[in-house]
Design an enzyme around this catalytic site. Structure first.
Site, PDB file in Angstrom:
ATOM      1  N   THR A  76       0.775  -1.220  -0.029  1.00 17.89           N
ATOM      2  CA  THR A  76       0.083   0.036  -0.077  1.00 17.89           C
ATOM      3  C   THR A  76       0.910   1.270   0.052  1.00 17.89           C
ATOM      4  O   THR A  76       1.722   1.547   0.795  1.00 17.89           O
ATOM      5  CB  THR A  76      -1.018   0.090   1.211  1.00 17.89           C
ATOM      6  OG1 THR A  76      -1.809  -1.097   1.168  1.00 17.89           O
ATOM      7  CG2 THR A  76      -1.705   1.251   1.212  1.00 17.89           C
TER       8      THR A  76
ATOM      9  N   GLU B 200      -3.512  -4.855  -2.783  1.00 20.43           N
ATOM     10  CA  GLU B 200      -4.324  -6.130  -2.366  1.00 20.43           C
ATOM     11  C   GLU B 200      -5.429  -5.535  -1.400  1.00 20.43           C
ATOM     12  O   GLU B 200      -5.660  -4.469  -0.933  1.00 20.43           O
ATOM     13  CB  GLU B 200      -3.275  -6.937  -1.246  1.00 20.43           C
ATOM     14  CG  GLU B 200      -2.488  -6.145  -0.152  1.00 20.43           C
ATOM     15  CD  GLU B 200      -3.441  -5.903   0.973  1.00 20.43           C
ATOM     16  OE1 GLU B 200      -4.344  -6.587   1.001  1.00 20.43           O
ATOM     17  OE2 GLU B 200      -2.972  -5.212   1.662  1.00 20.43           O
TER      18      GLU B 200
ATOM     19  N   ARG C 188      -8.622  -9.252   3.849  1.00 25.24           N
ATOM     20  CA  ARG C 188      -8.948  -8.865   5.457  1.00 25.24           C
ATOM     21  C   ARG C 188      -8.311  -9.882   6.247  1.00 25.24           C
ATOM     22  O   ARG C 188      -8.346 -11.166   6.096  1.00 25.24           O
ATOM     23  CB  ARG C 188     -10.504  -9.115   5.527  1.00 25.24           C
ATOM     24  CG  ARG C 188     -11.403  -8.189   4.765  1.00 25.24           C
ATOM     25  CD  ARG C 188     -12.768  -8.843   5.037  1.00 25.24           C
ATOM     26  NE  ARG C 188     -12.947  -9.998   4.213  1.00 25.24           N
ATOM     27  CZ  ARG C 188     -14.140 -10.811   4.651  1.00 25.24           C
ATOM     28  NH1 ARG C 188     -14.793 -10.355   5.373  1.00 25.24           N
ATOM     29  NH2 ARG C 188     -13.949 -11.942   3.759  1.00 25.24           N
TER      30      ARG C 188
ATOM     31  N   LYS D 217      -6.750   2.081  -3.309  1.00 25.52           N
ATOM     32  CA  LYS D 217      -6.528   1.258  -2.065  1.00 25.52           C
ATOM     33  C   LYS D 217      -6.555   2.214  -0.889  1.00 25.52           C
ATOM     34  O   LYS D 217      -7.483   1.815   0.092  1.00 25.52           O
ATOM     35  CB  LYS D 217      -5.179   0.444  -1.975  1.00 25.52           C
ATOM     36  CG  LYS D 217      -4.645  -0.223  -0.644  1.00 25.52           C
ATOM     37  CD  LYS D 217      -5.771  -1.186  -0.277  1.00 25.52           C
ATOM     38  CE  LYS D 217      -5.358  -1.655   1.095  1.00 25.52           C
ATOM     39  NZ  LYS D 217      -4.330  -2.509   0.923  1.00 25.52           N
TER      40      LYS D 217
ATOM     41  N   GLY E  29     -18.031  -0.742  18.618  1.00 26.05           N
ATOM     42  CA  GLY E  29     -17.147  -1.202  19.389  1.00 26.05           C
ATOM     43  C   GLY E  29     -16.070  -0.304  20.073  1.00 26.05           C
ATOM     44  O   GLY E  29     -16.251   0.762  19.870  1.00 26.05           O
TER      45      GLY E  29
ATOM     46  N   GLY F 131      -8.169  -1.012  14.606  1.00 24.28           N
ATOM     47  CA  GLY F 131      -6.815  -0.978  14.703  1.00 24.28           C
ATOM     48  C   GLY F 131      -6.294  -1.718  13.558  1.00 24.28           C
ATOM     49  O   GLY F 131      -6.730  -1.916  12.494  1.00 24.28           O
TER      50      GLY F 131
ATOM     51  N   CYS G 131      -3.645  -1.886   8.613  1.00 25.09           N
ATOM     52  CA  CYS G 131      -4.098  -1.030   7.617  1.00 25.09           C
ATOM     53  C   CYS G 131      -5.030   0.034   7.864  1.00 25.09           C
ATOM     54  O   CYS G 131      -4.426   1.232   7.347  1.00 25.09           O
ATOM     55  CB  CYS G 131      -5.044  -1.994   6.650  1.00 25.09           C
ATOM     56  SG  CYS G 131      -4.091  -3.460   6.000  1.00 25.09           S
TER      57      CYS G 131
ATOM     58  N   LYS H 185      -8.150  -7.832  16.275  1.00 21.25           N
ATOM     59  CA  LYS H 185      -9.531  -8.227  15.875  1.00 21.25           C
ATOM     60  C   LYS H 185      -9.554  -9.914  15.894  1.00 21.25           C
ATOM     61  O   LYS H 185      -8.292 -10.500  16.062  1.00 21.25           O
ATOM     62  CB  LYS H 185      -9.971  -7.764  14.431  1.00 21.25           C
ATOM     63  CG  LYS H 185      -8.956  -8.365  13.320  1.00 21.25           C
ATOM     64  CD  LYS H 185      -9.438  -8.149  11.978  1.00 21.25           C
ATOM     65  CE  LYS H 185     -10.581  -8.909  11.433  1.00 21.25           C
ATOM     66  NZ  LYS H 185     -10.661  -8.732   9.965  1.00 21.25           N
TER      67      LYS H 185
ATOM     68  N   ARG I 162      -0.782  -5.035  16.013  1.00 16.77           N
ATOM     69  CA  ARG I 162      -0.591  -3.478  15.550  1.00 16.77           C
ATOM     70  C   ARG I 162      -1.866  -2.592  15.688  1.00 16.77           C
ATOM     71  O   ARG I 162      -3.043  -3.078  15.368  1.00 16.77           O
ATOM     72  CB  ARG I 162      -0.147  -3.535  14.177  1.00 16.77           C
ATOM     73  CG  ARG I 162       1.335  -4.339  13.934  1.00 16.77           C
ATOM     74  CD  ARG I 162       1.639  -4.293  12.627  1.00 16.77           C
ATOM     75  NE  ARG I 162       0.957  -5.496  11.783  1.00 16.77           N
ATOM     76  CZ  ARG I 162       1.126  -5.648  10.564  1.00 16.77           C
ATOM     77  NH1 ARG I 162       2.209  -4.971   9.894  1.00 16.77           N
ATOM     78  NH2 ARG I 162       0.496  -6.448  10.173  1.00 16.77           N
TER      79      ARG I 162
END
Length: 436
Positions: free
Chosen positions: A121, A149, A152, A205, A254, A258, A261, A322, A329
């Site tokens: 990216t 790309e 997920r 992207k 929530g 984070g 990305c 997640k 990160r």
């Protein structure tokens, strides 16, 4: 086709394994010799559901190879993917030093035509920088392509084998034909391949990730407002999502987003805008709101304990940013840990997948439990920071027996309110009424 992948981080390894699965011979290059040796032995360096099986299958089929020798891999391939880190600098801009360093090496090594594919990216204009860097070192013909790309984490294998679209930024007909050939297995089954110029591809992207970050943050703002007026964010979410212009995805409230990305890409796009004299006001607000959202439950915990967290033992379920990944990160858990420790609390955390990565950063600043219920022993409250499936239907009686005080602060709305209503727990979630 023979393909080289430079960089075996998350994007590089998943991309390389996927391209091998499609029948190509893939050479993955990394400067970390220890990591390369482990991969040669079939050891996958990242956690991603379904990746290990595909990884091992293609090693055994002799389609997937690993090396530290860039020249060797380059000479055997016509297409070179750059899947290198572009970490944010202090000002939020993307650091292109890894990308441009490899571009310099490639320019010095070229002996025949190659396509250099930016999979990382990168900011708008990077393809031109890569092209100029290589051209300064060689007179050999080459093309530079942008091919972002859209994986997920936690679903990367599914996304890589069933992409919603393939975007190729190139104005070279020769490069377009070769990229179309690589992705023909996808286009044969209906996946669209969209050709455009390099700058538009690069921006696509950033625009996609930033839009999703805005969508998440907007829903968190709605959730916080729901609490003020007595509305139920779950019902609002369902009502909004039923509009096909909006959709149901990325509407779950929530404690913030984070990962590798969204935070990085929002910062980079803001910084890129400023370099052009343009302010992304909506992204600046998104970043500010998200940072506050990540720690919004700390004030709730502090209020419950009347402003004094010294000596309070807090159980923490979830460390990854997640579920279904070991990536920590920009994880909300880390922001909460830091603030709670500063306020004098002690923390016992459980996350079977991400624990090792947190240990590398925090060491023994917190304690680690072998299972979710052990983390609750003598805890004054529970904080849930990651939506792991094993947390969805816990044994509330066992939880109550382990905990000193029956209090749950749920940063991921893991439980339906009905699950908690018939228990003795006080339950605080995001955007819904508090029980108990």
């Amino acid at each position: 086709m023979n393909i080289t992948i430079v960089g075996t981080g998350y994007v590089g390894l998943v991309t390389g394994t996927t391209l091998a699965e499609l029948g190509n011979t893939v050479y993955c290059v990394d400067i970390d010799s220890k990591k390369v040796d482990q991969m040669k032995l079939g050891i996958v360096p990242i956690y991603e559901p379904g990746l290990e099986e595909m990884f091992l299958r293609n090693i055994q089929a002799q389609r997937l190879f690993f090396t530290t020798n860039l020249k060797e891999a380059l000479d055997q391939s016509e297409v070179i993917y750059l899947a290198l880190p572009t970490p944010p600098g202090e000002d939020g801009s993307a650091d292109l030093s890894y990308v441009l360093s490899v571009a310099t090496q490639i320019g010095e090594m070229l002996t025949d035509y190659k396509i250099i594919v930016n999979k990382s990216t990168v900011p708008v204009g990077t393809a031109n920088k890569v092209r100029q860097t290589i051209a300064a070192k060689t007179n050999i013909e080459f093309d530079v392509v942008s091919n972002p790309e859209f994986l997920r984490e936690g679903f990367a294998v599914e996304d890589s084998m069933n992409p919603a679209r393939v975007i190729v930024g190139s104005e070279s007909e020769k490069a377009q034909e070769i990229m179309a050939k690589i992705y023909q297995p996808f286009t044969n089954t209906g996946t669209p391949i969209i050709f455009m110029d390099e700058k538009s591809s690069e921006l696509t992207k950033y625009a996609a990730n930033s839009f999703l970050a805005v969508k998440i943050t907007f829903m968190n703002e709605i959730a916080n407002y729901c609490e003020k007026v007595g509305a139920d964010v779950d019902k609002v979410r369902l009502g909004m999502g039923s509009d096909d212009r909006i959709g149901h995805r990325f509407l779950f409230p929530g404690i913030g987003y984070g990962g590798s990305c969204f935070p990085k890409d929002v910062k980079a796009l803001i910084r890129s805008g400023k370099q052009e004299g343009f302010d992304f006001q909506i992204l600046e607000a998104t970043e500010d709101v998200n940072q506050a959202q990540k720690i919004i439950l700390v004030s709730e915990i502090e209020n419950y304990f009347r402003g004094d967290l010294k000596g309070k033992k807090i159980a923490l379920w979830g460390l990854a940013f997640k579920a279904n990944t070991d990536d920590i990160r920009e994880a909300s858990s880390l922001d909460n840990i830091k603030l709670l420790l500063e306020k004098g609390a002690t923390i016992t955390a459980y996350d079977a997948i991400a624990e090792e990565n947190v240990r590398k950063i925090l060491g023994d600043e917190i304690s680690y439990a072998p299972d979710m219920y052990s983390a609750l022993q003598d805890a004054d409250c529970l904080l849930i920071a990651t939506e792991w499936s094993e947390f969805k239907n816990p044994n509330f009686d066992l939880m109550a027996a382990r905990m000193k005080q029956k209090v749950i602060f749920d940063g991921r709305n893991m439980f339906a309110l009905e699950q908690v209503e018939n228990t003795d727990f006080r339950y605080k979630s995001i955007g819904r009424r508090t029980i108990g």
